[in-house]
Design an enzyme around this catalytic site. Structure first.
Site, short mmCIF file in Angstrom:
data_model
loop_
_atom_site.label_atom_id
_atom_site.label_comp_id
_atom_site.label_asym_id
_atom_site.label_seq_id
_atom_site.Cartn_x
_atom_site.Cartn_y
_atom_site.Cartn_z
N HIS A 128 -28.47 18.27 6.14
CA HIS A 128 -28.87 16.52 6.99
C HIS A 128 -30.03 16.26 6.80
O HIS A 128 -31.48 16.64 6.83
CB HIS A 128 -28.04 16.72 8.16
CG HIS A 128 -27.62 15.44 9.26
ND1 HIS A 128 -28.28 15.09 9.35
CD2 HIS A 128 -26.36 15.55 9.54
CE1 HIS A 128 -27.58 13.62 9.67
NE2 HIS A 128 -26.73 14.41 10.12
N ASP A 205 -30.07 24.63 12.68
CA ASP A 205 -29.20 23.25 12.48
C ASP A 205 -28.03 23.34 12.83
O ASP A 205 -27.55 23.95 12.42
CB ASP A 205 -29.58 22.05 11.75
CG ASP A 205 -29.42 21.16 11.67
OD1 ASP A 205 -27.79 21.07 12.72
OD2 ASP A 205 -28.96 20.44 10.72
N GLN A 208 -23.77 21.91 13.46
CA GLN A 208 -22.04 22.58 12.52
C GLN A 208 -21.36 23.20 13.30
O GLN A 208 -20.32 23.80 12.86
CB GLN A 208 -22.29 21.21 11.27
CG GLN A 208 -22.53 20.28 10.74
CD GLN A 208 -21.16 18.63 11.25
OE1 GLN A 208 -20.20 19.34 12.49
NE2 GLN A 208 -21.24 18.42 11.86
N LYS A 231 -21.42 16.51 19.39
CA LYS A 231 -19.73 16.54 18.80
C LYS A 231 -19.18 18.13 18.97
O LYS A 231 -18.31 18.31 18.49
CB LYS A 231 -20.76 17.51 17.50
CG LYS A 231 -21.50 16.34 16.57
CD LYS A 231 -22.57 17.13 15.46
CE LYS A 231 -23.49 16.56 15.20
NZ LYS A 231 -22.52 15.05 13.26
N CYS A 371 -24.83 12.02 5.37
CA CYS A 371 -25.80 11.96 5.70
C CYS A 371 -26.60 12.91 5.21
O CYS A 371 -27.93 14.19 5.49
CB CYS A 371 -26.89 11.57 7.45
SG CYS A 371 -26.35 9.94 7.91
C1 LIG Z 1 -25.87 19.21 9.62
C2 LIG Z 1 -26.35 18.51 10.91
N1 LIG Z 1 -27.45 18.43 11.61
C3 LIG Z 1 -28.32 17.17 12.19
C4 LIG Z 1 -27.38 16.26 12.69
C5 LIG Z 1 -27.30 14.81 13.57
O1 LIG Z 1 -26.98 15.02 14.57
P1 LIG Z 1 -27.58 13.93 15.18
O2 LIG Z 1 -26.68 12.80 14.84
O3 LIG Z 1 -26.45 14.01 16.42
O4 LIG Z 1 -28.50 14.04 15.83
C6 LIG Z 1 -25.84 16.63 12.19
C7 LIG Z 1 -24.49 15.42 12.31
O5 LIG Z 1 -24.15 14.23 11.58
C8 LIG Z 1 -25.72 17.59 11.15
O6 LIG Z 1 -23.99 17.26 9.95
#
Ligand SMILES: Cc1ncc(COP(=O)(O)O)c(C=O)c1O
Ligand SMILES: Cc1ncc(COP(=O)(O)O)c(C=O)c1O
Lengths: 416, 134, 416, 134
Positions: A128, A205, A208, A231, A371
């Site tokens: 991401h 990270d 998910q 989430k 993203c």
């Molecule tokens: C794998 C992953 N990392 C990071 C994020 C970023 O999350 P946030 O926008 O809550 O910071 C997301 C969510 O879109 C994600 O799916």
């Protein structure tokens, strides 16, 4: 149409806890975008309202009862989060706004202090932007090199490449536990072990994974792990950074100001203890309490059951979607190795148009690059459509998706 | 049934007008929509006195709305004066497209107009010698 | 005891909007700590609950209705905030977690790019740690010198010192509009004009002004202005950075990740437009909507009326407190020049003990250094007690405070 | 009436035991409570064989609770063995203080114990030659 197999969660019963499924003027809400952000049960909203209506005052610094009550609720939330991911102690949990801020905190306060020109960082091709852009900025600023674990044709990480990637120059390895596009559940334990063997610091990270399956930071052995509250049934505005205590203690602070200091004079400043050193200013403490309530809710469901439900609905979705002509599914086709995320394209239809058409039927899916533009480049597509699942999605949501897809094709005069 | 994808939209999408290259263009500009990765490239040939749009062509990939709207836009502006294009407002563009759009899809429908206007402005900045417009 | 004079707000009527005054088991809540964080009216809680229960989905990226609705609500909140402080356009408003993060954003993204060794920053002696520590860190890291506008014996800023302080090396001037300890309302317009005359960039910490009086960024002429939502009837987790458009556009981003980019490839990253460039990851958009509702509430009351009410209650508090023997009041004794903050000590009683004793009577005041240790050093005291007021405090809260102070003295066997 | 400020607390505050300096101390340690700026400095003289607290003195400023608790603490530990001090838990300290405390005031009551234990540990680290306890 096949009959929906039995679920491991009583989805229809727990849906009652989610007001949004009742309040949309009777129109059905088939919400298939939980990977972007989940809906909230009333228990979470009630926990936050309870603070605002009966125990609200700024935390940490007040000696009167309202402030003591708010502080106790905030710190209890930290304990809950720590227990949820089996962190060794509550003070290894730093509250941030979201996973993105958690990763930036690591990049600013850990990596900028510890990485030097010529050092290397290993990421993966499926990250991401949150776990990609902070490192590209650092790389440019410091002359650090980024390397990427490639993905296979089936959408798995190619861990065979690790032998070559993990040189002695690699100081940090950061990767998604579960891909928000391919859905693939990466073998985090294996990657962490391999990275530790060469002395690299590991960042997981878990945006998910923590919402969807049991995650145990001590079993993983990682140094840092990040995720977002929104989430996982929690409110917006709250995220988590888990960090190994000794690393957190050795790091300089990131944001500075009130609450994160022990002493401030005109000539000298001394930092507060971990985790407060990293929480400058008034924290999002009501949101933390909301996240604590979300953790309670998920714990009551049982994370094993949550995972099992998602495995089932994902398997069902993979099966039903592959029956639709023109659909191409990205990522592993085996639900054992896949979180509740199914990304696909429909031949001749731009994902954006697809999402608009499905929206007409009350079905919310996401369209775009989610993203993860570098991954989309790697996959050779500009945009994809994504359906993602959570505890409140019955298998019939998959049926609705498939029916609506066929209707979309008809509307666009696509013959088969 | 589906007001968003009415026949005229699908027709412009399937049979785009002014699509392709324009080798003798005075300017070419390209932008994308960060939301969805829609990409649009518009090439414009001006009249000799630089007051009219003599010809134009677009090329890109993206959703039906962005591509159909680009086709409709060029069909509308080719032959018009530069001043008319400058005065052509987003609201008029949405009326031209003629289907109800939610906020995010509005961006798709307006991408072409944005690319055209930005391209025109950049060209003017370079060619109105010394005289930089606002 | 004197009769309370008439107020400019109908305090008793508006108190009904604040559930906390009804829910504390009938025990009276005399809440005198709004400078730390304010209570919330039901309108704010309802606005947030409405999003969660009927229009919730991640913002900006979804094309389906729920996401469009959430995005529209988020951007409408930005418009409201812009109008509230008369910002020239909504895109000059960046949402952060709190004033502290806003100041750090300026320190990281503006100051670290624009200040060089030997440059100087002018602050004041009365700053909150949030507008002090980020600059001490920068000073140490970059060899930048900090200088301080001194305070007079009466607790005003000594602007005569500006002539000497504002040398050509000064690149940035950052100061509190209203002190959270002395209560003094600084002449922000004069300081900004003097700073601009030498070409310095100006930062106004409006944490204690925007909630309490009309503030107009264009009339002030400042380059940046920051404040927190939770001190102005809004939720926790949301803060504001106003910045001049051209400055924001020229600045590199601070946090990076999703949403703040236009394009991400393996070799190139392009940033999104202002203000999104500064909002990485999923923003606290529900909290922004709550802040928007708070702005609506305050606007309906009228900020002029809010200020007038606070002037009255502050004047009354100054009068009543100075009648209590042993009380020493810090800061200007003229309520014209003072926000609704009255900081004091009671001879022979540590502020902490005082706060505990008052808490027994249901009176919440703050004790400590109020995140302004340098100022306390300057004042020659370790800790002080602070009573602060907001729209929901009737003048009788001052009477309750004074009565309880006398009781505290009796409990501690203090004769007079 | 006021259980927090019972007579024995006020008495220790007004007439602190073991207050002042200890010129021949084996170690002196000082800390503050970041919440309120309470400050406490404890000096300790050990017995010749280093197994007992021979004498102690505190000095500081802060709230009644922190100062009275320090006085009660030293009254309690002077004469005790080092081991007894090491085993003296926060819970026992709160019982010694003997008044109901909210969470933030607990920190005040425990400041003295924290200063004493940290001072002792630092001294041990330096003096148990080579043999660094965990
Ligand atoms: C794998 C992953 N990392 C990071 C994020 C970023 O999350 P946030 O926008 O809550 O910071 C997301 C969510 O879109 C994600 O799916
Ligand atoms: C003058 C001033 N500046 C900054 C802050 C910091 O606010 P926050 O903790 O919401 O970031 C405060 C609040 O305590 C304040 O009073």
């Amino acid at each position: 149409m096949k009959a929906s197999p039995a679920c491991s969660l009583d989805v229809h019963r727990l849906r009652v806890d989610f007001p949004i499924f009742a309040t949309r003027d009777g129109r059905p809400v088939v919400f298939l975008d939980s990977a972007a952000s989940s809906q909230k049960p009333r228990q979470v909203l009630e926990a936050m309202n309870a603070i605002y209506t009966s125990a609200y005052a700024n935390v940490h610094r007040g000696v009167y009862q309202l402030s003591e009550a708010a502080t106790a609720a905030y710190e209890a939330a930290r304990e809950k989060v720590a227990r949820f991911i089996n962190a060794p102690a509550a003070d290894t949990i730093v509250f941030t706004r979201n996973a993105t801020e958690s990763l930036n905190l690591i990049a600013y306060a850990y990596a900028r202090t510890n990485l030097r020109e010529g050092d290397e960082i290993v990421l993966t091709e499926l990250e991401h932007h949150a776990n990609f852009v902070p490192w590209t900025v650092l790389a440019k600023e410091r002359g650090v090199k980024l390397k990427f674990i490639p993905i296979t044709e089936q959408g798995y990480l190619n861990l065979d490449a690790l032998d070559e990637l993990l040189t002695s120059r690699v100081k940090l390895v950061s990767f998604a536990h579960v891909s928000n596009v391919l859905g693939v559940i990466n073998d985090a334990h294996a990657i962490v072990q391999r990275a530790k063997a060469i002395g690299a610091v590991t960042v997981v990270d878990a945006s998910q994974s923590v919402p969807h399956m049991p995650v145990d930071v001590q079993a993983l052995g990682c140094d840092f792990l990040v995720f977002s509250g929104h989430k996982m049934l929690g409110p917006t505005g709250i995220g988590v950074l888990y960090g190994r205590r000794d690393l957190l203690e050795a790091m300089p602070p990131f944001l500075t100001g009130g609450d994160m200091i022990r002493y401030v004079g005109f000539d000298e400043v001394r930092w507060n203890d971990v985790p407060f050193k990293f929480e400058a200013g008034t924290p999002a403490f009501v949101e933390a309490v909301g996240l604590g309530a979300a953790v309670d809710y998920l714990t009551a469901l049982g994370m094993q059951a949550v995972r099992e439900h998602e495995r089932q609905i994902t398997a069902y979705a993979l099966e039903r979607l592959s029956e639709v002509s023109g659909v191409r599914i990205f990522g592993p086709l085996d639900a054992e190795h896949r979180g509740g995320v199914v990304t696909f394209t429909l031949e001749r239809v731009h994902p954006h148009d697809l999402a608009s058409l499905l929206d007409r039927d009350g079905i919310a899916i996401r369209a775009g690059h989610h993203c993860a533009q570098p991954l989309h480049q790697r996959l050779g597509v500009n945009a994809t459509a994504r359906a993602s699942f959570y505890v409140y999605n019955p298998l019939s949501d998959v049926d609705a998706l498939v029916t609506s897809l066929e209707r979309a094709k008809a509307a666009l005069r696509i013959k088969r | 049934m589906d007001d968003l994808y009415r026949d005229h939209i699908l027709d412009h999408y399937e049979n785009p007008r002014f699509h392709g290259n324009l080798p003798d263009a005075d300017f070419v500009h390209e932008e994308d929509n960060p939301l969805c990765g829609d990409r649009l490239r518009i090439a414009v040939k001006l009249s000799e006195d630089h007051t009219r749009i003599a010809n134009a062509a677009f090329e890109g990939d993206g959703c039906i709305i962005s591509q159909a709207a680009a086709s409709m836009l060029l069909e509308h502006v080719v032959g018009q004066s530069v001043e008319e294009v400058e005065r052509f407002e987003p609201q008029a563009m949405l009326e031209l497209v003629g289907v109800p759009l939610t906020a995010n899809r509005v961006k798709c429908a307006l991408l072409g107009l944005k690319v055209l206007k930005t391209g025109l402005k950049l060209w003017q900045l370079q060619h109105r010698n010394g005289n930089t417009p606002e």
